[in-house]
Design a protein around this motif. Sequence first.
Motif, short mmCIF file in Angstrom:
data_model
loop_
_atom_site.label_atom_id
_atom_site.label_comp_id
_atom_site.label_asym_id
_atom_site.label_seq_id
_atom_site.Cartn_x
_atom_site.Cartn_y
_atom_site.Cartn_z
N GLU A 22 42.86 45.67 13.62
CA GLU A 22 44.26 45.27 13.52
C GLU A 22 45.17 46.41 13.09
O GLU A 22 46.37 46.38 13.39
CB GLU A 22 44.39 44.08 12.57
CG GLU A 22 43.67 42.84 13.06
CD GLU A 22 44.08 41.58 12.32
OE1 GLU A 22 45.28 41.41 12.07
OE2 GLU A 22 43.19 40.80 11.99
N ILE A 75 46.25 47.76 16.31
CA ILE A 75 47.17 46.85 17.01
C ILE A 75 48.58 46.94 16.43
O ILE A 75 49.58 46.97 17.16
CB ILE A 75 46.63 45.40 16.95
CG1 ILE A 75 45.26 45.31 17.62
CG2 ILE A 75 47.61 44.44 17.60
CD1 ILE A 75 44.60 43.96 17.49
N ARG A 127 46.56 40.20 19.44
CA ARG A 127 45.11 40.17 19.24
C ARG A 127 44.40 39.43 20.37
O ARG A 127 43.32 39.82 20.82
CB ARG A 127 44.76 39.49 17.91
CG ARG A 127 45.28 40.20 16.67
CD ARG A 127 44.58 39.69 15.41
NE ARG A 127 44.62 38.25 15.28
CZ ARG A 127 45.53 37.57 14.61
NH1 ARG A 127 46.53 38.23 14.01
NH2 ARG A 127 45.49 36.26 14.52
N LYS A 175 49.35 37.44 16.50
CA LYS A 175 48.26 36.70 17.13
C LYS A 175 48.26 36.90 18.64
O LYS A 175 47.20 37.02 19.26
CB LYS A 175 48.40 35.22 16.79
CG LYS A 175 47.25 34.36 17.31
CD LYS A 175 47.43 32.91 16.90
CE LYS A 175 46.30 32.05 17.44
NZ LYS A 175 46.48 30.62 17.09
N SER A 196 40.18 44.14 19.62
CA SER A 196 40.91 42.94 19.19
C SER A 196 40.78 42.69 17.71
O SER A 196 41.58 41.94 17.13
CB SER A 196 40.42 41.72 19.97
OG SER A 196 39.04 41.50 19.74
N ASP A 197 39.77 43.30 17.06
CA ASP A 197 39.57 43.12 15.62
C ASP A 197 40.04 44.33 14.81
O ASP A 197 39.98 44.30 13.58
CB ASP A 197 38.09 42.86 15.32
CG ASP A 197 37.62 41.51 15.85
OD1 ASP A 197 38.49 40.63 16.06
OD2 ASP A 197 36.41 41.35 16.08
#
Length: 349
Positions: free
Chosen positions: A240, A243, A206, A203, A237-238
């Motif tokens: 993932e 990320i 993100r 989290k 940020s979306d």
Amino acid sequence: MEMDGRSSSSAGIEADSVSLQHSRRSKFLHQFTQQSLPACKPVLSPPFVISVFFVVGVIFIPIGIVALHASRSVVEIVYRYDGECVPEPYRSNKLAYIKDDSISKNCSKSLKIPKHMKAPIYIYYQLDNYYQNHRRYVKSRNDKQLLHGLKYHDASSCHPEDVNHGHPIVPCGLIAWSLFNDTYSFSRGVVDLKVNRKNIAWKSDREHKFGKQVYPVNFQNGTLIGGANLDPNIPLSDQEDLIVWMRTSALPTFRKLYGRIEEDLDADDVISVNLFNNYNTYSFSGSKKLVLSTSTWLGGHNDFLGIAYISIGTSLIFIAFVFLLLHVNNPRPYGDTSNLSWNWKPISS
């Protein structure tokens, strides 16, 4: 005259107070530097040492047994597919197979569930002999660009994946360029198993490391394509999967979370795995594995913690018995503890 007397008396009191504080401070500093401040200073007698070793060992062994039991209760399936998913004519030249876009990379495999797997079932991909910790690879990224996008212009740290055809690349760098691009889908009989790919990244990553208004720009548009492409309409940020990939591993063998199956799988169930073997690990003799795993309160399958506790606890108990035998066979008289420096009494003058 009376006022002068009072003022001189007050001045004398203040001087005495300052002198007393200075004396106390000097005494405290002396005690501190000489390590003679009041403190708990136990005498490490043989019975005390033997008792500590034995008690700690007795505590560690049950903790290790509980941790080992938790690790062994994890159900894990590991399937290496980088060899089996290469067509027979290309198995002698796998590099030519993976580089040829005209050859289908689709591959299907059936996996039998050995034990009941309680949801959520975590899906990982595992890469071996992949050095994400290489210095040039780790440095080839720009955290400010990931957060602010094109507002941050200096992307020199991303070389050679910083600019393409004179336009900046977002996200830049070799880490993003080499994004893992194998895909997996699962079915049980004729029913598809839904894979949840939300909330697989931290989290904090993100919300604080990848911009909500930063979109991929000019990504994978060069002559040399590294890995997966990114949807230019979805903010970083979306995305993932990116990320997760950008959090580089310290070791050459690592697992990264792909998604979750959020329904139970029963023992002896047979699930079909349909995967696309796109990612090139053949050029550096790497390997790829698909991992399905449950978890416990202690996490995934890892026997190290339990074995470490049991080993250390057993060693402490063994050392305690050795010390006990030595103490019984060769006892030593205790010294006079009044001779210890912290038990000395100051000589009154």
